[in-house]
Design an enzyme around this catalytic site. Structure first.
Site, PDB file in Angstrom:
ATOM      1  N   HIS A 161       7.266 -78.389   7.453  1.00 13.39           N
ATOM      2  CA  HIS A 161       5.972 -77.768   7.149  1.00 13.39           C
ATOM      3  C   HIS A 161       5.277 -77.281   8.415  1.00 13.39           C
ATOM      4  CE1 HIS A 161       6.728 -79.996   3.429  1.00 13.39           C
ATOM      5  NE2 HIS A 161       5.933 -79.118   2.849  1.00 13.39           N
TER       6      HIS A 161
ATOM      7  N   HIS B 239      10.087 -72.544   2.456  1.00 14.47           N
ATOM      8  CA  HIS B 239      11.291 -73.341   2.635  1.00 14.47           C
ATOM      9  C   HIS B 239      12.545 -72.614   2.155  1.00 14.47           C
ATOM     10  CE1 HIS B 239       8.552 -76.507   3.540  1.00 14.47           C
ATOM     11  NE2 HIS B 239       8.152 -76.686   2.300  1.00 14.47           N
TER      12      HIS B 239
END
Length: 330
Positions: A217, A56
Protein backbone atom coordinates in the site's frame (compact mmCIF):
# COMPACT_ATOMS: atom_id res chain seq x y z
CA UNK A 1 4.24 13.57 -11.88
CA UNK A 2 3.45 12.17 -15.34
CA UNK A 3 0.85 9.42 -15.54
CA UNK A 4 -1.33 7.96 -18.29
CA UNK A 5 -4.57 9.10 -16.64
CA UNK A 6 -7.35 11.55 -17.38
CA UNK A 7 -8.23 12.51 -13.83
CA UNK A 8 -7.35 10.92 -10.51
CA UNK A 9 -11.07 10.70 -9.69
CA UNK A 10 -11.93 8.62 -12.77
CA UNK A 11 -8.78 6.53 -13.02
CA UNK A 12 -10.03 3.40 -11.24
CA UNK A 13 -13.39 3.24 -13.04
CA UNK A 14 -11.79 3.75 -16.45
CA UNK A 15 -9.08 1.20 -15.75
CA UNK A 16 -11.52 -1.46 -14.57
CA UNK A 17 -13.76 -0.86 -17.60
CA UNK A 18 -10.75 -1.33 -19.86
CA UNK A 19 -9.85 -4.54 -18.04
CA UNK A 20 -13.31 -6.02 -18.59
CA UNK A 21 -13.29 -5.08 -22.25
CA UNK A 22 -9.83 -6.56 -22.75
CA UNK A 23 -10.70 -9.86 -21.07
CA UNK A 24 -14.36 -10.39 -21.85
CA UNK A 25 -13.76 -14.08 -22.55
CA UNK A 26 -13.15 -14.50 -18.81
CA UNK A 27 -15.07 -11.76 -16.98
CA UNK A 28 -18.12 -9.51 -16.92
CA UNK A 29 -19.29 -6.73 -14.62
CA UNK A 30 -21.59 -7.71 -11.81
CA UNK A 31 -24.79 -5.83 -10.93
CA UNK A 32 -24.39 -2.04 -11.10
CA UNK A 33 -20.68 -2.55 -11.86
CA UNK A 34 -20.04 -3.12 -8.17
CA UNK A 35 -17.68 -6.02 -8.84
CA UNK A 36 -16.23 -8.25 -11.55
CA UNK A 37 -17.25 -11.90 -11.83
CA UNK A 38 -16.33 -14.80 -14.04
CA UNK A 39 -18.35 -14.94 -17.21
CA UNK A 40 -19.61 -18.47 -16.64
CA UNK A 41 -20.79 -19.15 -13.09
CA UNK A 42 -20.70 -22.86 -12.20
CA UNK A 43 -23.87 -24.09 -10.44
CA UNK A 44 -23.28 -26.07 -7.27
CA UNK A 45 -19.67 -24.98 -6.81
CA UNK A 46 -18.50 -23.05 -3.76
CA UNK A 47 -17.78 -19.47 -4.85
CA UNK A 48 -14.35 -17.99 -4.10
CA UNK A 49 -14.53 -14.20 -3.67
CA UNK A 50 -11.79 -11.70 -2.91
CA UNK A 51 -10.98 -8.05 -3.43
CA UNK A 52 -9.16 -4.98 -2.24
CA UNK A 53 -8.19 -1.51 -3.21
CA UNK A 54 -7.11 -0.64 -6.72
CA UNK A 55 -3.39 -0.33 -7.27
CA UNK A 56 -2.56 -4.02 -6.75
CA UNK A 57 -3.31 -5.16 -10.30
CA UNK A 58 -3.42 -7.77 -11.61
CA UNK A 59 -4.48 -8.91 -8.11
CA UNK A 60 -7.42 -9.48 -7.64
CA UNK A 61 -9.41 -8.90 -10.81
CA UNK A 62 -6.74 -10.56 -12.92
CA UNK A 63 -7.42 -13.83 -11.11
CA UNK A 64 -11.15 -14.01 -11.85
CA UNK A 65 -11.96 -16.99 -14.02
CA UNK A 66 -11.79 -20.77 -14.19
CA UNK A 67 -9.62 -22.26 -11.47
CA UNK A 68 -9.33 -19.16 -9.26
CA UNK A 69 -11.82 -16.49 -8.23
CA UNK A 70 -15.51 -16.34 -9.03
CA UNK A 71 -15.70 -12.63 -8.21
CA UNK A 72 -13.50 -9.75 -7.13
CA UNK A 73 -14.38 -6.32 -5.74
CA UNK A 74 -12.28 -3.21 -6.39
CA UNK A 75 -12.10 -0.18 -4.12
CA UNK A 76 -10.45 3.16 -4.68
CA UNK A 77 -6.65 3.30 -4.72
CA UNK A 78 -5.38 1.37 -1.67
CA UNK A 79 -8.90 1.49 -0.16
CA UNK A 80 -11.02 -1.53 0.68
CA UNK A 81 -14.17 -2.19 -1.38
CA UNK A 82 -17.37 -1.32 0.45
CA UNK A 83 -19.53 -3.89 2.27
CA UNK A 84 -22.23 -3.23 -0.33
CA UNK A 85 -19.90 -4.22 -3.16
CA UNK A 86 -18.86 -7.41 -1.40
CA UNK A 87 -22.43 -8.35 -0.42
CA UNK A 88 -23.53 -7.90 -4.03
CA UNK A 89 -20.74 -10.20 -5.19
CA UNK A 90 -21.87 -12.84 -2.70
CA UNK A 91 -25.46 -12.59 -3.91
CA UNK A 92 -24.51 -13.07 -7.56
CA UNK A 93 -21.67 -15.58 -7.29
CA UNK A 94 -23.17 -18.02 -4.77
CA UNK A 95 -25.23 -20.71 -6.51
CA UNK A 96 -26.14 -22.56 -3.34
CA UNK A 97 -22.93 -24.21 -2.12
CA UNK A 98 -21.77 -21.15 -0.18
CA UNK A 99 -18.86 -18.70 -0.46
CA UNK A 100 -15.30 -18.45 0.78
CA UNK A 101 -14.10 -14.88 1.24
CA UNK A 102 -10.33 -14.55 0.81
CA UNK A 103 -9.28 -11.46 2.75
CA UNK A 104 -5.88 -9.84 3.11
CA UNK A 105 -5.12 -8.97 6.72
CA UNK A 106 -5.57 -5.21 6.64
CA UNK A 107 -7.95 -3.41 8.99
CA UNK A 108 -10.18 -1.98 6.26
CA UNK A 109 -10.42 -5.21 4.28
CA UNK A 110 -11.15 -7.33 7.35
CA UNK A 111 -13.79 -4.92 8.65
CA UNK A 112 -15.63 -4.49 5.34
CA UNK A 113 -15.62 -8.18 4.44
CA UNK A 114 -16.90 -9.01 7.94
CA UNK A 115 -19.72 -6.48 7.54
CA UNK A 116 -20.61 -7.90 4.13
CA UNK A 117 -20.67 -11.44 5.52
CA UNK A 118 -23.06 -10.31 8.25
CA UNK A 119 -25.28 -8.58 5.69
CA UNK A 120 -25.53 -11.78 3.61
CA UNK A 121 -25.46 -14.38 6.39
CA UNK A 122 -29.20 -14.98 6.50
CA UNK A 123 -29.29 -16.11 2.87
CA UNK A 124 -25.81 -17.54 2.28
CA UNK A 125 -23.32 -19.89 3.90
CA UNK A 126 -20.07 -17.99 4.23
CA UNK A 127 -16.57 -18.78 5.47
CA UNK A 128 -13.61 -16.40 5.60
CA UNK A 129 -9.92 -17.13 5.08
CA UNK A 130 -7.57 -14.40 6.31
CA UNK A 131 -4.22 -14.21 4.49
CA UNK A 132 -1.28 -12.96 6.54
CA UNK A 133 1.98 -13.97 4.91
CA UNK A 134 4.12 -10.85 5.49
CA UNK A 135 6.76 -11.53 8.12
CA UNK A 136 7.43 -7.86 8.80
CA UNK A 137 4.14 -6.93 10.42
CA UNK A 138 4.56 -9.64 13.02
CA UNK A 139 7.71 -7.89 14.23
CA UNK A 140 6.05 -4.57 14.98
CA UNK A 141 4.05 -5.86 17.93
CA UNK A 142 1.04 -3.69 17.09
CA UNK A 143 -1.37 -6.60 17.60
CA UNK A 144 -2.75 -6.57 14.06
CA UNK A 145 -0.89 -9.64 12.90
CA UNK A 146 0.75 -10.25 9.58
CA UNK A 147 -0.33 -8.34 6.48
CA UNK A 148 -1.59 -10.20 3.44
CA UNK A 149 0.70 -9.53 0.48
CA UNK A 150 1.96 -11.67 -2.42
CA UNK A 151 1.11 -14.96 -0.69
CA UNK A 152 -2.54 -14.11 -1.38
CA UNK A 153 -1.99 -15.19 -4.99
CA UNK A 154 -1.05 -18.71 -3.86
CA UNK A 155 -4.04 -19.00 -1.52
CA UNK A 156 -6.46 -17.86 -4.22
CA UNK A 157 -5.02 -20.33 -6.74
CA UNK A 158 -5.18 -23.32 -4.40
CA UNK A 159 -8.68 -22.55 -3.11
CA UNK A 160 -9.94 -21.84 -6.61
CA UNK A 161 -8.63 -25.15 -7.92
CA UNK A 162 -10.02 -27.04 -4.93
CA UNK A 163 -13.45 -25.46 -5.44
CA UNK A 164 -13.41 -26.49 -9.11
CA UNK A 165 -12.80 -30.07 -7.97
CA UNK A 166 -15.90 -29.97 -5.80
CA UNK A 167 -14.42 -29.43 -2.35
CA UNK A 168 -17.07 -28.43 0.19
CA UNK A 169 -17.27 -25.13 2.03
CA UNK A 170 -15.95 -26.62 5.26
CA UNK A 171 -13.11 -28.38 3.45
CA UNK A 172 -12.10 -25.17 1.68
CA UNK A 173 -12.10 -23.28 4.97
CA UNK A 174 -9.86 -25.97 6.47
CA UNK A 175 -7.48 -25.85 3.52
CA UNK A 176 -7.24 -22.07 3.59
CA UNK A 177 -6.56 -21.90 7.31
CA UNK A 178 -3.96 -24.69 7.11
CA UNK A 179 -1.88 -22.67 4.64
CA UNK A 180 -1.34 -19.77 7.03
CA UNK A 181 1.82 -20.99 8.82
CA UNK A 182 3.31 -22.37 5.60
CA UNK A 183 3.43 -19.22 3.44
CA UNK A 184 5.75 -16.30 4.19
CA UNK A 185 6.77 -13.20 2.20
CA UNK A 186 9.06 -10.21 2.54
CA UNK A 187 9.43 -7.18 0.28
CA UNK A 188 11.98 -4.48 -0.48
CA UNK A 189 11.60 -1.20 -2.38
CA UNK A 190 13.94 1.20 -4.14
CA UNK A 191 11.25 3.89 -4.52
CA UNK A 192 8.01 4.96 -2.92
CA UNK A 193 4.65 5.00 -4.71
CA UNK A 194 3.37 7.91 -6.77
CA UNK A 195 -0.30 8.16 -5.70
CA UNK A 196 -2.49 9.93 -8.31
CA UNK A 197 -4.74 11.70 -5.79
CA UNK A 198 -1.89 13.31 -3.86
CA UNK A 199 0.54 13.91 -6.74
CA UNK A 200 3.46 12.90 -4.54
CA UNK A 201 5.40 9.84 -3.47
CA UNK A 202 4.47 7.96 -0.29
CA UNK A 203 8.10 8.10 0.86
CA UNK A 204 11.39 9.34 -0.54
CA UNK A 205 14.69 7.49 -0.64
CA UNK A 206 18.15 8.85 -1.23
CA UNK A 207 20.31 7.46 -4.05
CA UNK A 208 22.11 5.13 -1.66
CA UNK A 209 19.05 3.88 0.28
CA UNK A 210 16.44 1.14 0.09
CA UNK A 211 13.33 0.39 2.16
CA UNK A 212 13.27 -3.08 3.71
CA UNK A 213 10.03 -4.83 4.71
CA UNK A 214 7.52 -2.90 2.58
CA UNK A 215 3.89 -3.86 2.09
CA UNK A 216 1.66 -3.30 -0.95
CA UNK A 217 0.00 0.00 0.00
CA UNK A 218 2.96 2.28 -0.52
CA UNK A 219 3.77 2.30 3.17
CA UNK A 220 7.40 2.43 4.35
CA UNK A 221 9.03 -0.74 5.61
CA UNK A 222 10.51 -1.53 8.99
CA UNK A 223 13.95 -0.06 8.23
CA UNK A 224 15.88 2.08 5.80
CA UNK A 225 19.07 0.34 4.74
CA UNK A 226 22.09 1.18 2.59
CA UNK A 227 21.54 0.07 -0.99
CA UNK A 228 23.53 -3.00 -2.00
CA UNK A 229 23.85 -5.41 -4.91
CA UNK A 230 21.06 -7.78 -5.88
CA UNK A 231 22.60 -10.91 -4.36
CA UNK A 232 22.98 -9.27 -0.96
CA UNK A 233 19.43 -7.89 -0.99
CA UNK A 234 17.74 -11.08 -2.16
CA UNK A 235 19.75 -13.32 0.16
CA UNK A 236 18.62 -11.20 3.08
CA UNK A 237 14.97 -11.52 2.00
CA UNK A 238 15.36 -15.25 1.43
CA UNK A 239 17.08 -15.90 4.74
CA UNK A 240 14.51 -13.92 6.69
CA UNK A 241 11.61 -15.73 5.03
CA UNK A 242 13.28 -19.12 5.42
CA UNK A 243 13.92 -18.58 9.13
CA UNK A 244 10.33 -17.47 9.81
CA UNK A 245 8.33 -20.21 8.11
CA UNK A 246 6.98 -23.46 9.54
CA UNK A 247 8.96 -26.12 7.66
CA UNK A 248 6.96 -29.32 7.84
CA UNK A 249 8.47 -30.74 4.64
CA UNK A 250 11.27 -29.99 2.24
CA UNK A 251 9.25 -29.30 -0.91
CA UNK A 252 8.26 -25.74 -1.68
CA UNK A 253 6.94 -23.23 -4.16
CA UNK A 254 9.16 -20.17 -4.66
CA UNK A 255 7.53 -16.95 -5.86
CA UNK A 256 9.36 -13.75 -6.78
CA UNK A 257 6.85 -10.94 -7.27
CA UNK A 258 7.34 -7.53 -8.80
CA UNK A 259 5.74 -4.59 -6.99
CA UNK A 260 4.91 -2.65 -10.16
CA UNK A 261 8.06 -0.94 -11.38
CA UNK A 262 10.63 -3.72 -11.58
CA UNK A 263 11.47 -5.17 -15.02
CA UNK A 264 11.29 -8.91 -15.67
CA UNK A 265 15.06 -9.21 -16.15
CA UNK A 266 15.63 -8.05 -12.56
CA UNK A 267 12.92 -10.35 -11.21
CA UNK A 268 14.50 -13.39 -12.86
CA UNK A 269 17.92 -12.36 -11.55
CA UNK A 270 16.39 -12.16 -8.07
CA UNK A 271 14.74 -15.55 -8.53
CA UNK A 272 18.08 -17.10 -9.44
CA UNK A 273 19.63 -15.84 -6.19
CA UNK A 274 16.62 -16.89 -4.09
CA UNK A 275 16.55 -20.33 -5.69
CA UNK A 276 20.25 -20.89 -5.01
CA UNK A 277 19.77 -19.86 -1.39
CA UNK A 278 16.85 -22.25 -0.85
CA UNK A 279 18.58 -25.18 -2.53
CA UNK A 280 21.74 -24.56 -0.51
CA UNK A 281 19.57 -24.80 2.62
CA UNK A 282 18.23 -28.21 1.67
CA UNK A 283 14.91 -27.30 0.08
CA UNK A 284 13.44 -28.80 -3.07
CA UNK A 285 11.83 -26.07 -5.16
CA UNK A 286 9.06 -28.04 -6.86
CA UNK A 287 7.25 -25.09 -8.46
CA UNK A 288 8.10 -21.51 -9.30
CA UNK A 289 6.32 -18.29 -10.16
CA UNK A 290 8.08 -15.13 -11.32
CA UNK A 291 6.35 -11.97 -12.44
CA UNK A 292 4.33 -8.93 -11.48
CA UNK A 293 1.17 -10.18 -9.80
CA UNK A 294 0.56 -8.31 -6.51
CA UNK A 295 1.61 -4.71 -6.96
CA UNK A 296 1.82 -1.38 -5.21
CA UNK A 297 1.08 0.85 -8.21
CA UNK A 298 4.48 1.82 -9.67
CA UNK A 299 6.74 0.89 -6.75
CA UNK A 300 10.18 -0.23 -7.86
CA UNK A 301 10.60 -3.25 -5.68
CA UNK A 302 10.01 -6.95 -5.27
CA UNK A 303 9.08 -9.59 -2.74
CA UNK A 304 10.15 -13.17 -2.10
CA UNK A 305 7.50 -15.70 -1.08
CA UNK A 306 8.11 -19.25 0.08
CA UNK A 307 5.26 -21.74 0.43
CA UNK A 308 5.58 -25.30 1.77
CA UNK A 309 2.89 -27.41 0.11
CA UNK A 310 1.76 -31.01 0.22
CA UNK A 311 1.64 -33.23 -2.87
CA UNK A 312 -2.12 -32.66 -3.06
CA UNK A 313 -1.61 -28.90 -2.90
CA UNK A 314 1.00 -29.05 -5.67
CA UNK A 315 -1.64 -30.89 -7.69
CA UNK A 316 -4.06 -28.04 -7.02
CA UNK A 317 -1.41 -25.55 -8.12
CA UNK A 318 -0.96 -27.49 -11.38
CA UNK A 319 -4.70 -27.67 -12.04
CA UNK A 320 -5.99 -25.77 -15.08
CA UNK A 321 -6.48 -22.03 -14.66
CA UNK A 322 -7.85 -19.55 -17.18
CA UNK A 323 -7.73 -15.94 -16.01
CA UNK A 324 -6.34 -12.71 -17.38
CA UNK A 325 -3.15 -12.96 -15.28
CA UNK A 326 -2.61 -16.71 -14.84
CA UNK A 327 -3.33 -19.27 -17.51
CA UNK A 328 -2.17 -22.85 -17.91
CA UNK A 329 -3.54 -26.34 -18.54
CA UNK A 330 -6.64 -25.15 -20.42
Amino acid sequence: MKKFINTAETMVAESVEGFVRAHEEFVVFGVDRKFIRRRHIVPGKVAIISGGGAGHEPMHIGFVGHGMLDAACVGHIFTSPTPSQIASAIEEADTGAGCVLVVKNYDGDVMNFEMAAEMASGRHKIETVIVGDDIETARTGDGRGRRGIAGTVIVEKLLGAAAERGMTLAELKGLGDSLAPRIRSMGVALTGVAVPHTQRSTFALGPGEMEMGVGIHGEPGHSREPFSNADTIVRHLSETVYDDIARAAGKALLFVNGLGGTPPAELYLAYNTAHQFMVNHGLRIERSLVGTYATSLDMQGLSVTLAFLTDEEFSLWDSPVATAALRWGC
